[in-house]
Design a protein around this motif. Structure first.
Motif, PDB file in Angstrom:
ATOM      1  N   VAL A 153       6.547   6.427   9.529  1.00  0.00           N
ATOM      2  CA  VAL A 153       7.100   6.825   8.550  1.00  0.00           C
ATOM      3  C   VAL A 153       7.281   8.330   8.282  1.00  0.00           C
ATOM      4  N   ALA A 154       6.809   9.046   9.465  1.00  0.00           N
ATOM      5  CA  ALA A 154       6.546  10.431   9.482  1.00  0.00           C
ATOM      6  C   ALA A 154       6.489  11.144   8.249  1.00  0.00           C
ATOM      7  N   PRO A 155       5.199  11.302   7.692  1.00  0.00           N
ATOM      8  CA  PRO A 155       4.936  12.081   6.636  1.00  0.00           C
ATOM      9  C   PRO A 155       5.387  13.597   6.832  1.00  0.00           C
ATOM     10  N   PRO A 156       5.711  14.209   5.838  1.00  0.00           N
ATOM     11  CA  PRO A 156       5.760  15.664   6.200  1.00  0.00           C
ATOM     12  C   PRO A 156       4.570  16.315   6.064  1.00  0.00           C
ATOM     13  N   ALA A 157       3.238  15.727   5.370  1.00  0.00           N
ATOM     14  CA  ALA A 157       2.210  16.293   5.172  1.00  0.00           C
ATOM     15  C   ALA A 157       1.057  15.370   4.917  1.00  0.00           C
ATOM     16  N   TYR A 158      -0.100  15.755   5.258  1.00  0.00           N
ATOM     17  CA  TYR A 158      -1.351  14.708   5.320  1.00  0.00           C
ATOM     18  C   TYR A 158      -2.566  15.355   4.675  1.00  0.00           C
ATOM     19  N   LEU A 159      -3.109  14.763   3.875  1.00  0.00           N
ATOM     20  CA  LEU A 159      -4.469  15.254   3.347  1.00  0.00           C
ATOM     21  C   LEU A 159      -5.494  14.330   3.529  1.00  0.00           C
ATOM     22  N   ASP A 204       0.803  -1.319   0.031  1.00  0.00           N
ATOM     23  CA  ASP A 204       0.152  -0.113   0.187  1.00  0.00           C
ATOM     24  C   ASP A 204       0.779   1.194   0.033  1.00  0.00           C
ATOM     25  N   GLY A 205       0.311   2.494   0.265  1.00  0.00           N
ATOM     26  CA  GLY A 205       0.947   3.694   0.057  1.00  0.00           C
ATOM     27  C   GLY A 205       2.027   3.818   1.292  1.00  0.00           C
ATOM     28  N   VAL A 206       1.756   3.242   2.478  1.00  0.00           N
ATOM     29  CA  VAL A 206       2.855   3.319   3.372  1.00  0.00           C
ATOM     30  C   VAL A 206       4.110   2.323   3.162  1.00  0.00           C
ATOM     31  N   ASP A 207       3.752   1.141   2.565  1.00  0.00           N
ATOM     32  CA  ASP A 207       5.179   0.620   1.947  1.00  0.00           C
ATOM     33  C   ASP A 207       5.734   1.385   0.942  1.00  0.00           C
ATOM     34  N   LEU A 208       4.843   2.142  -0.042  1.00  0.00           N
ATOM     35  CA  LEU A 208       5.741   2.890  -0.825  1.00  0.00           C
ATOM     36  C   LEU A 208       6.356   3.957  -0.359  1.00  0.00           C
ATOM     37  N   ALA A 209       5.940   4.710   0.769  1.00  0.00           N
ATOM     38  CA  ALA A 209       6.617   5.761   1.324  1.00  0.00           C
ATOM     39  C   ALA A 209       7.911   5.533   1.932  1.00  0.00           C
ATOM     40  N   TRP A 210       7.841   3.857   2.530  1.00  0.00           N
ATOM     41  CA  TRP A 210       9.233   3.647   3.168  1.00  0.00           C
ATOM     42  C   TRP A 210      10.136   3.389   2.095  1.00  0.00           C
ATOM     43  N   THR A 211       9.593   2.939   0.992  1.00  0.00           N
ATOM     44  CA  THR A 211      10.594   2.942  -0.192  1.00  0.00           C
ATOM     45  C   THR A 211      11.095   4.238  -0.846  1.00  0.00           C
ATOM     46  N   ILE A 241      -2.895   3.893  10.785  1.00  0.00           N
ATOM     47  CA  ILE A 241      -2.400   5.009  11.374  1.00  0.00           C
ATOM     48  C   ILE A 241      -1.107   4.754  12.105  1.00  0.00           C
ATOM     49  N   GLU A 242      -0.784   3.846  12.730  1.00  0.00           N
ATOM     50  CA  GLU A 242       0.382   3.777  13.693  1.00  0.00           C
ATOM     51  C   GLU A 242       1.227   3.406  12.544  1.00  0.00           C
ATOM     52  N   ARG A 243       1.293   2.884  11.437  1.00  0.00           N
ATOM     53  CA  ARG A 243       2.349   2.798  10.491  1.00  0.00           C
ATOM     54  C   ARG A 243       2.559   3.841   9.909  1.00  0.00           C
TER      55      ARG A 243
END
Length: 241
Positions: A97-103, A63-70, A91-93
């Motif tokens: 990954v500490a996103p700089p922004a969230y929509l 998913d998008g969290v996996d992509l963010a880590w990559t 949400i914990e995941r």
């Protein structure tokens, strides 16, 4: 000067197209959207976007969290998470990954613009360990804010920088001049080794130096002065290289 290039990763085509239209209206360059992890990686490698907008819930095994880590570990570019709802585990995941922004869907045009600006600022500050204002130094480019939108100037296209009171003039190989509000000293300290301070008012890109003597550097038939406090180090650097 070029536009900020943005990749949208969203598996709902209607939503992806809508986001792309909003981004284009805001003045960004939008790449063909990707619908899953694999397509996103292919586009990142081929197109090298400046920022990615990632839906958390993508079809497929990753998913998008996996992509963010990559992206964090291999491609090193800022990203924004996009979601309508998510369970506690997701949400914990996301937090890790500490996103700089969230929509959060649905969102407004102004929300998207603000998130992009926030993501670029946080990313630049994370890399430079310093507060940034109107210009962002991200990897191989300076992002200059003009008319409320960041525009991209590749470092390799900069011939020299000149101090002008509270501004810095950025002179490019296309004979364009752009203004940044700030200090030449602060900006010069964050530039790569190809850039060298020749004078209290000038920093040059050594790749475009055509000739040099004890008084000035010749660049595109323009004489860039060499200050006495910088002369010995510059001449030594030129001889070594």
């Amino acid at each position: 000067m070029s536009q900020v290039r943005i990749l949208v990763v969203e598996d709902e085509i209607v939503i992806a197209d809508n986001i792309c239209l909003i981004l284009e209206d805001l003045g960004y360059e939008v790449l063909e959207p990707a619908i899953n992890y694999e397509e996103a990686i292919e586009t990142i490698e081929a197109e090298k976007p400046d920022l990615a907008i990632l839906d958390i819930q993508l079809g497929g095994k990753k998913d998008g969290v996996d992509l963010a880590w990559t992206i964090r570990e291999q491609y090193d570019l800022p990203f924004i998470f996009l979601t309508s709802n998510a369970d506690a585990g997701t949400i914990e995941r996301v937090k890790k990954v500490a996103p700089p922004a969230y929509l959060v869907k649905p969102f407004k045009k102004d929300d998207l613009y603000t998130s992009i600006e926030l993501a670029l600022h946080k990313y630049a500050e994370e890399k430079t360990e310093a507060k940034v204002d109107e210009e962002l130094l991200i990897k191989d480019a300076i992002f200059i804010k003009e008319k409320n939108l960041f525009q991209k100037i590749k470092l390799e296209d900069i011939r020299y920088l000149k101090s002008d009171h509270v501004y810095v003039e950025v002179h490019t190989i296309k004979d364009q001049k752009h203004l940044i509000r700030g200090s030449l000293t602060d900006l010069s300290e964050r530039l790569p080794k190809d850039f060298y301070r020749t004078h209290r008012s000038y920093t040059i890109n050594l790749n475009y130096m055509e000739a040099i003597n004890s008084a000035y550097v010749l660049m595109n038939n323009e004489q860039i002065p060499i200050g006495k406090n910088y002369r010995d180090d510059l001449l030594k650097k030129v001889r070594v290289e």
